[in-house]
Design a protein around this motif. Structure first.
Motif, PDB file in Angstrom:
ATOM      1  N   PHE A 100       0.829  -1.206   0.000  1.00  0.00           N
ATOM      2  CA  PHE A 100       0.000   0.000   0.000  1.00  0.00           C
ATOM      3  C   PHE A 100       0.864   1.257   0.000  1.00  0.00           C
ATOM      4  CE2 PHE A 100      -2.377  -3.375   2.149  1.00  0.00           C
ATOM      5  CZ  PHE A 100      -3.513  -3.420   1.352  1.00  0.00           C
ATOM      6  N   ALA A 101       1.982   1.204   0.730  1.00  0.00           N
ATOM      7  CA  ALA A 101       2.874   2.359   0.787  1.00  0.00           C
ATOM      8  C   ALA A 101       3.443   2.672  -0.588  1.00  0.00           C
ATOM      9  CB  ALA A 101       4.011   2.092   1.776  1.00  0.00           C
ATOM     10  N   GLY A 102       3.794   1.621  -1.340  1.00  0.00           N
ATOM     11  CA  GLY A 102       4.339   1.847  -2.676  1.00  0.00           C
ATOM     12  C   GLY A 102       3.332   2.498  -3.603  1.00  0.00           C
ATOM     13  N   VAL A 103       2.090   2.004  -3.579  1.00  0.00           N
ATOM     14  CA  VAL A 103       1.048   2.555  -4.443  1.00  0.00           C
ATOM     15  C   VAL A 103       0.724   3.992  -4.042  1.00  0.00           C
ATOM     16  CG1 VAL A 103      -1.365   2.344  -5.133  1.00  0.00           C
ATOM     17  CG2 VAL A 103       0.061   0.292  -4.949  1.00  0.00           C
ATOM     18  N   LEU A 145       7.350   1.436   5.788  1.00  0.00           N
ATOM     19  CA  LEU A 145       7.382   2.669   5.005  1.00  0.00           C
ATOM     20  C   LEU A 145       8.812   3.082   4.682  1.00  0.00           C
ATOM     21  CD1 LEU A 145       4.660   4.714   6.938  1.00  0.00           C
ATOM     22  CD2 LEU A 145       4.396   3.537   4.749  1.00  0.00           C
ATOM     23  N   LEU A 146       9.725   2.839   5.616  1.00  0.00           N
ATOM     24  CA  LEU A 146      11.107   3.271   5.421  1.00  0.00           C
ATOM     25  C   LEU A 146      11.918   2.326   4.540  1.00  0.00           C
ATOM     26  CD1 LEU A 146      11.958   4.634   8.986  1.00  0.00           C
ATOM     27  CD2 LEU A 146      11.416   5.921   6.905  1.00  0.00           C
ATOM     28  N   PHE A 147      11.387   1.173   4.231  1.00  0.00           N
ATOM     29  CA  PHE A 147      12.053   0.329   3.243  1.00  0.00           C
ATOM     30  C   PHE A 147      11.596   0.667   1.835  1.00  0.00           C
ATOM     31  CE2 PHE A 147      13.739  -2.428   6.567  1.00  0.00           C
ATOM     32  CZ  PHE A 147      14.934  -2.820   6.000  1.00  0.00           C
ATOM     33  N   VAL A 148      10.289   0.798   1.646  1.00  0.00           N
ATOM     34  CA  VAL A 148       9.816   1.080   0.281  1.00  0.00           C
ATOM     35  C   VAL A 148      10.153   2.502  -0.143  1.00  0.00           C
ATOM     36  CG1 VAL A 148       7.497   1.895   0.896  1.00  0.00           C
ATOM     37  CG2 VAL A 148       7.865   0.742  -1.293  1.00  0.00           C
ATOM     38  N   GLY A 149      10.116   3.469   0.784  1.00  0.00           N
ATOM     39  CA  GLY A 149      10.351   4.865   0.439  1.00  0.00           C
ATOM     40  C   GLY A 149      11.728   5.150  -0.138  1.00  0.00           C
ATOM     41  N   PRO A 150      12.806   4.895   0.607  1.00  0.00           N
ATOM     42  CA  PRO A 150      14.143   5.197   0.092  1.00  0.00           C
ATOM     43  C   PRO A 150      14.515   4.436  -1.174  1.00  0.00           C
ATOM     44  CG  PRO A 150      14.208   4.983   2.469  1.00  0.00           C
ATOM     45  CD  PRO A 150      12.847   4.546   2.032  1.00  0.00           C
ATOM     46  N   TYR A 151      14.126   3.153  -1.268  1.00  0.00           N
ATOM     47  CA  TYR A 151      14.431   2.397  -2.485  1.00  0.00           C
ATOM     48  C   TYR A 151      13.727   2.994  -3.695  1.00  0.00           C
ATOM     49  CZ  TYR A 151      16.742  -1.402   0.043  1.00  0.00           C
ATOM     50  OH  TYR A 151      17.606  -2.142   0.793  1.00  0.00           O
ATOM     51  N   THR A 152      12.454   3.352  -3.522  1.00  0.00           N
ATOM     52  CA  THR A 152      11.711   3.946  -4.634  1.00  0.00           C
ATOM     53  C   THR A 152      12.269   5.314  -4.989  1.00  0.00           C
ATOM     54  OG1 THR A 152       9.732   2.750  -3.902  1.00  0.00           O
ATOM     55  CG2 THR A 152       9.415   4.562  -5.459  1.00  0.00           C
ATOM     56  N   MET A 153      12.658   6.085  -3.982  1.00  0.00           N
ATOM     57  CA  MET A 153      13.266   7.389  -4.235  1.00  0.00           C
ATOM     58  C   MET A 153      14.513   7.232  -5.101  1.00  0.00           C
ATOM     59  SD  MET A 153      13.121  10.729  -3.545  1.00  0.00           S
ATOM     60  CE  MET A 153      12.209  11.020  -2.028  1.00  0.00           C
ATOM     61  N   ALA A 154      15.349   6.247  -4.777  1.00  0.00           N
ATOM     62  CA  ALA A 154      16.570   6.010  -5.550  1.00  0.00           C
ATOM     63  C   ALA A 154      16.251   5.613  -6.987  1.00  0.00           C
ATOM     64  CB  ALA A 154      17.414   4.925  -4.875  1.00  0.00           C
ATOM     65  N   LYS A 190       8.501  11.257  -0.675  1.00  0.00           N
ATOM     66  CA  LYS A 190       9.005  11.970   0.506  1.00  0.00           C
ATOM     67  C   LYS A 190       8.016  11.889   1.660  1.00  0.00           C
ATOM     68  CE  LYS A 190      10.556  16.451   2.258  1.00  0.00           C
ATOM     69  NZ  LYS A 190      10.961  17.840   1.943  1.00  0.00           N
ATOM     70  N   LYS A 191       6.727  12.051   1.378  1.00  0.00           N
ATOM     71  CA  LYS A 191       5.725  11.994   2.434  1.00  0.00           C
ATOM     72  C   LYS A 191       5.686  10.622   3.090  1.00  0.00           C
ATOM     73  CE  LYS A 191       2.789  15.565   0.366  1.00  0.00           C
ATOM     74  NZ  LYS A 191       1.484  15.852  -0.276  1.00  0.00           N
ATOM     75  N   ILE A 192       5.853   9.579   2.275  1.00  0.00           N
ATOM     76  CA  ILE A 192       5.894   8.219   2.814  1.00  0.00           C
ATOM     77  C   ILE A 192       7.071   8.072   3.782  1.00  0.00           C
ATOM     78  CG2 ILE A 192       6.322   5.800   2.202  1.00  0.00           C
ATOM     79  CD1 ILE A 192       3.506   6.686   1.569  1.00  0.00           C
ATOM     80  N   ILE A 193       8.221   8.610   3.401  1.00  0.00           N
ATOM     81  CA  ILE A 193       9.413   8.517   4.240  1.00  0.00           C
ATOM     82  C   ILE A 193       9.210   9.259   5.562  1.00  0.00           C
ATOM     83  CG2 ILE A 193      11.832   9.246   4.419  1.00  0.00           C
ATOM     84  CD1 ILE A 193      12.101   8.647   1.419  1.00  0.00           C
ATOM     85  N   LEU A 194       8.632  10.456   5.512  1.00  0.00           N
ATOM     86  CA  LEU A 194       8.432  11.245   6.726  1.00  0.00           C
ATOM     87  C   LEU A 194       7.445  10.571   7.680  1.00  0.00           C
ATOM     88  CD1 LEU A 194       8.313  14.896   5.304  1.00  0.00           C
ATOM     89  CD2 LEU A 194      10.260  13.652   6.276  1.00  0.00           C
ATOM     90  N   LEU A 246      14.704  12.617  11.005  1.00  0.00           N
ATOM     91  CA  LEU A 246      13.428  13.156  10.530  1.00  0.00           C
ATOM     92  C   LEU A 246      13.569  14.625  10.122  1.00  0.00           C
ATOM     93  CD1 LEU A 246      10.320  13.097  10.144  1.00  0.00           C
ATOM     94  CD2 LEU A 246      10.120  13.600  12.597  1.00  0.00           C
ATOM     95  N   VAL A 247      14.241  15.409  10.941  1.00  0.00           N
ATOM     96  CA  VAL A 247      14.430  16.831  10.644  1.00  0.00           C
ATOM     97  C   VAL A 247      15.246  17.005   9.362  1.00  0.00           C
ATOM     98  CG1 VAL A 247      15.487  18.982  11.445  1.00  0.00           C
ATOM     99  CG2 VAL A 247      14.217  17.533  13.052  1.00  0.00           C
ATOM    100  N   ILE A 248      16.312  16.229   9.208  1.00  0.00           N
ATOM    101  CA  ILE A 248      17.149  16.320   8.009  1.00  0.00           C
ATOM    102  C   ILE A 248      16.351  15.959   6.761  1.00  0.00           C
ATOM    103  CG2 ILE A 248      19.155  15.329   6.822  1.00  0.00           C
ATOM    104  CD1 ILE A 248      20.443  14.972   9.595  1.00  0.00           C
ATOM    105  N   ALA A 249      15.586  14.865   6.842  1.00  0.00           N
ATOM    106  CA  ALA A 249      14.795  14.431   5.687  1.00  0.00           C
ATOM    107  C   ALA A 249      13.731  15.461   5.315  1.00  0.00           C
ATOM    108  CB  ALA A 249      14.147  13.080   5.974  1.00  0.00           C
ATOM    109  N   ALA A 250      13.083  16.038   6.317  1.00  0.00           N
ATOM    110  CA  ALA A 250      12.033  17.028   6.055  1.00  0.00           C
ATOM    111  C   ALA A 250      12.590  18.268   5.368  1.00  0.00           C
ATOM    112  CB  ALA A 250      11.344  17.405   7.364  1.00  0.00           C
ATOM    113  N   LEU A 251      13.806  18.645   5.718  1.00  0.00           N
ATOM    114  CA  LEU A 251      14.394  19.875   5.185  1.00  0.00           C
ATOM    115  C   LEU A 251      14.996  19.697   3.789  1.00  0.00           C
ATOM    116  CD1 LEU A 251      16.171  21.347   8.359  1.00  0.00           C
ATOM    117  CD2 LEU A 251      14.053  22.137   7.272  1.00  0.00           C
ATOM    118  N   PHE A 252      15.597  18.538   3.525  1.00  0.00           N
ATOM    119  CA  PHE A 252      16.435  18.430   2.330  1.00  0.00           C
ATOM    120  C   PHE A 252      15.988  17.398   1.295  1.00  0.00           C
ATOM    121  CE2 PHE A 252      19.260  19.854   5.821  1.00  0.00           C
ATOM    122  CZ  PHE A 252      19.568  21.117   5.320  1.00  0.00           C
ATOM    123  N   LEU A 253      15.192  16.407   1.669  1.00  0.00           N
ATOM    124  CA  LEU A 253      14.802  15.366   0.720  1.00  0.00           C
ATOM    125  C   LEU A 253      13.781  15.908  -0.284  1.00  0.00           C
ATOM    126  CD1 LEU A 253      15.606  12.376   0.388  1.00  0.00           C
ATOM    127  CD2 LEU A 253      13.569  11.769   1.700  1.00  0.00           C
TER     128      LEU A 253
END
Length: 412
Positions: free
Chosen positions: A65-68, A115-124, A76-80, A180-187
């Protein structure tokens, strides 16, 4: 196509890498203290195994569901959201007064981990797919298993030993807040125009989303990840316990040698990602990886059965070499076989199946085997058989994609 700075994709890859490293604290960072937790709360081996499995079960359920959803609202929202869930789960786990609340903390952490597995891999993948460099991007990302495991099983174990598992878990939660703060600001997500063009170029078939999810290369990748994630879960959860309880090793030493399983795969995941990108073919390398996994899992099982724990520690990184040769190639082959718009869904499906079956079933069954037989040998024998089937036999049915023309690179 929207023009972006050539270095942007590497910055996004680096930030995705950081997030995935941090994910290993809520995922497996607590396992070096499993004996201490079990003694404090009077847990059986099967209860301890379920404590690990519930994280993978919840993570596996949420992954597809997270991927879809991520494909629609932005990765980015999924990662946060994943980081927030991981932080909450970490703090609940740290203050848990009994087994029920402990399980609740692990379940909430599982939501974040999924969420943190599907998010970063998909981002890459999203940032590198347009240049047909998903093999190297995923190769780099899969080295997080090695770095993340060393970070969680060895470095974080030092924190747990120094402060105790409750205070140590709280410190882990604070670290996640910083990430979390780093990801919110720069991702950043891939610019919409760039993503839309990639999707247009690679999707001319008119097939439904469901049919793509059940295409051959996606199913082969899912099978590969069941075998891989099952091995990873057992090594992360039970190998430190085996080395501490049966071999008499210290907590930090057991954590370090358990992490060598994934640490050894750092080089192979990058090197074979580059090689397969250059060759334009992945199937034969996946088969080679499956063969290595099967042979070295057999050697690991024999060493545990004979009580030769030094040889067992040597076998762990050898198994890892095979695993991390095949993992990025199997996932890259799956994502290259479907339209770009399906990247998140495919990642979620493949990783979710791996989490649910491999991450949940394997460590739980190992705990049941320990309770019923008094040792772990039969569990490892079963893992060898499963590895031979899932990681060696089934990849014979994979099919290399034609990558010269994106529209032709779709496996029907």
């Amino acid at each position: 196509m929207t023009k972006t700075n050539p270095t942007t994709k590497w910055v996004m890859l680096s930030l995705s890498y950081l997030v995935l490293i941090a994910c290993f604290i809520p995922y497996i960072g607590w396992t070096p203290s499993l004996l201490e937790i079990s003694e404090e709360l009077s847990l059986s081996a099967s209860q301890a195994g379920l404590l690990a499995s519930i994280t993978a079960l919840v993570g596996g359920i949420i992954l597809p569901f997270a991927g879809v959803i991520g494909d629609k609202i932005g990765i980015k929202k999924i990662i946060l959201v994943g980081l927030v869930a991981a932080i909450v789960g970490q703090f609940v786990f740290a203050v848990a007064p009994d087994y029920g609340v402990l399980m609740l903390g692990r379940a909430i952490s599982g939501l974040g981990v999924g969420l943190l597995f599907v998010g970063p891999y998909t981002m890459a993948i999203n940032w590198f797919e347009r240049e047909r460099k998903s093999g190297i991007a995923l190769g780099v990302m899969f080295t997080t298993d090695g770095i993340g495991s060393v970070f969680a099983l060895y470095l974080f174990a030092i924190v747990l030993v120094a402060f105790g598992w409750r205070t140590g878990s709280t410190i882990g939660g604070v670290f996640l807040i910083v990430v979390l703060v780093i990801a919110a600001l720069f991702l950043k997500d891939v610019p919409p125009a760039q993503a839309d063009e990639a999707a247009h170029e690679s999707d001319t078939s008119g097939r439904s989303a469901v049919s793509w999810l059940f295409s051959r290369n996606v199913l082969v990748a899912a099978a590969f990840f069941i075998g891989e994630w099952g091995i990873f879960a057992v090594v992360a959860v039970w190998m430190p316990t085996i080395l501490i309880e049966d071999a008499g090793w210290s907590t930090t030493a057991a954590g370090f040698f358990a992490s060598c399983y994934v640490l050894a795969g750092i080089a192979t995941s990058i090197i074979f990602g580059l090689i397969s990108d250059s060759l334009g073919k992945r199937k034969n390398l996946i088969l080679l990886a499956g063969l290595a996994m099967t042979l070295f899992m057999g050697a690991l099982t024999v060493s545990i059965a004979s009580g030769n724990y030094v040889f067992a520690a040597i076998c762990l990184p050898l198994v890892g070499l095979g695993v991390y040769t095949g993992m990025p190639l199997a996932l890259a082959l799956a994502t290259e076989s479907v339209p770009a718009r399906m990247a998140g869904a495919v990642n979620g499906f493949v990783l979710g199946i791996g989490f649910i079956v491999g991450g949940f079933v394997y460590p739980y069954v190992m705990g049941l085997v320990k309770d019923s037989t008094g040792d772990y040998v039969l569990g490892f024998v079963g893992m060898v058989v499963a590895t031979a089937l899932l990681n060696l036999c089934l990849p014979f049915f994979a099919k290399d994609v034609r990558r010269a023309q994106p529209a032709e690179a779709l496996v029907r």
